[in-house]
Enzyme design. Structure first.
Site, mmCIF file in Angstrom:
data_model
loop_
_atom_site.group_PDB
_atom_site.id
_atom_site.type_symbol
_atom_site.label_atom_id
_atom_site.label_comp_id
_atom_site.label_asym_id
_atom_site.label_seq_id
_atom_site.Cartn_x
_atom_site.Cartn_y
_atom_site.Cartn_z
ATOM 1 N N LYS A 52 0.845 -1.204 0.000
ATOM 2 C CA LYS A 52 0.000 0.000 0.000
ATOM 3 C C LYS A 52 0.876 1.249 0.000
ATOM 4 C CE LYS A 52 -3.803 -2.510 2.040
ATOM 5 N NZ LYS A 52 -4.550 -2.940 3.210
ATOM 6 N N GLN A 96 -4.940 -1.764 9.280
ATOM 7 C CA GLN A 96 -4.742 -3.081 8.668
ATOM 8 C C GLN A 96 -5.371 -4.166 9.550
ATOM 9 O OE1 GLN A 96 -3.326 -3.641 5.578
ATOM 10 N NE2 GLN A 96 -4.010 -5.740 5.886
ATOM 11 N N ASP A 119 -11.251 2.385 3.354
ATOM 12 C CA ASP A 119 -11.482 0.937 3.209
ATOM 13 C C ASP A 119 -12.964 0.637 2.958
ATOM 14 O OD1 ASP A 119 -9.415 -0.882 3.121
ATOM 15 O OD2 ASP A 119 -9.100 -0.930 5.292
#
Ligand code: NAD
Length: 280
Positions: A52, A96, A119
């Protein structure tokens, strides 16, 4: 031979488009910044976080990395999220997953400002998707819609069967296919006669988490098959939830593993970050 849907090429094309967009935004004085939080040092998570950060650097998005120790408390994590929510120069916040067992994932997802929820996991983002309002969409299913559209596959009017009903893949996938006017069936571990139901699909999306479970017995001749699964097989090679060699003999198009859905997830995360920067 079926059409092989090239997720690597499509994700590269999206990243190039975003890079140009970000250059223009930078010229107008708009900088985009993603904060990435990792708790603990799970090796798979470290790989995802590293990828990422790399994608951000390529596109021209600043990234802030918070690598917190495994023993970080939930309160400490929530405090950091609060601080990042308040920072005007941070557009996106990504925590995460999975988190260590002593931290409640739902509480963490709820704490992220929905305007920075790149997200697309916050209940507000999911609710907006459900009622057809614009908002952040979970990256993997959003990437699958791009794979289909950019491969010239029509969704409207098609029988779409989604195998798997997780909050991050199966459910948002079904809602997105519905938004594209597909006729959608969602199946799961308690579905009866899965083979018969799956065989109805013109577009079959597989997100089960079981290596090579889907064989040609589940697939209608000429169907489009999208494989979300990622596993290591007995030879330490990557494989999906679909038995690729078997299903490729009957379908009209298929995503490989690796090189199908996987690369799209990060491309769509970058897309969400840019959107977060534009709409702040
Ligand atoms: P999950 O474990 O949260 O959900 C799996 C779903 O499959 C559940 O809804 C369950 O009901 C269903 N299921 C399980 N066994 C079944 C069976 N025998 N028959 C029918 N349905 C069954 O998994 P997830 O997070 O949705 O991920 C699924 C797969 O996709 C995993 O392999 C994961 O690693 C992969 N994944 C890949 C990406 C990517 O970027 N490519 C992103 C997310 C997940």
């Amino acid at each position: 031979m079926p059409q092989i849907i090239d997720g690597k090429a499509i994700s590269d094309a999206i990243k190039e488009e975003l890079k140009i967009k970000v250059e223009k935004l930078n010229k107008d004085g708009i900088k985009i910044c993603l904060a990435v939080i990792q708790v603990g040092s799970d090796p798979a998570s470290s790989v995802y976080v590293g990828n990422k950060k790399k994608a951000c650097a390529y596109i021209g998005i600043d990234s802030l990395a918070y690598e917190l120790p495994e023993e970080t408390t939930q309160d400490e994590l929530l405090k950091l999220i609060d601080e990042l929510n308040a920072k005007a120069d941070v557009n996106g916040i990504l925590v995460q997953l999975p988190l260590p067992d002593h931290i409640n994932e739902d509480a963490v997802i709820h704490a992220i400002d929905p305007a920075k929820d790149v997200d697309g996991f916050h209940p507000q983002s999911v609710g907006k998707l459900c009622i057809g309002q614009p908002g952040f969409v979970s990256c993997t299913p959003a990437g699958i819609i791009q794979l289909l559209k950019r491969s010239g596959i029509t969704i409207e009017g098609k029988e779409c069967v989604v195998i798997g009903r997780s909050n991050i893949v199966g459910k948002p996938m079904a809602l997105l296919l519905l938004r594209e006017n597909g006729t959608v069936t969602v199946t799961h571990s308690k579905t009866q006669n899965l083979k018969e139901v799956a065989k109805r699909a013109d577009i079959l999306i597989v997100a089960i988490g079981k290596p090579k479970m889907i064989t040609r017995e589940y697939v209608k001749e000429g169907a489009v098959v999208i494989d979300v699964g990622i596993h290591r097989n007995e030879n330490n090679k990557l494989c999906g939830d679909v038995d690729y060699n078997d299903v490729a003999t009957i379908c009209s198009a298929i995503t490989p593993v690796p090189g199908g859905v996987g690369p799209m997830t990060i491309a769509m995360l970058m897309y969400n970050c840019v959107e977060a920067g534009i709409s702040r």
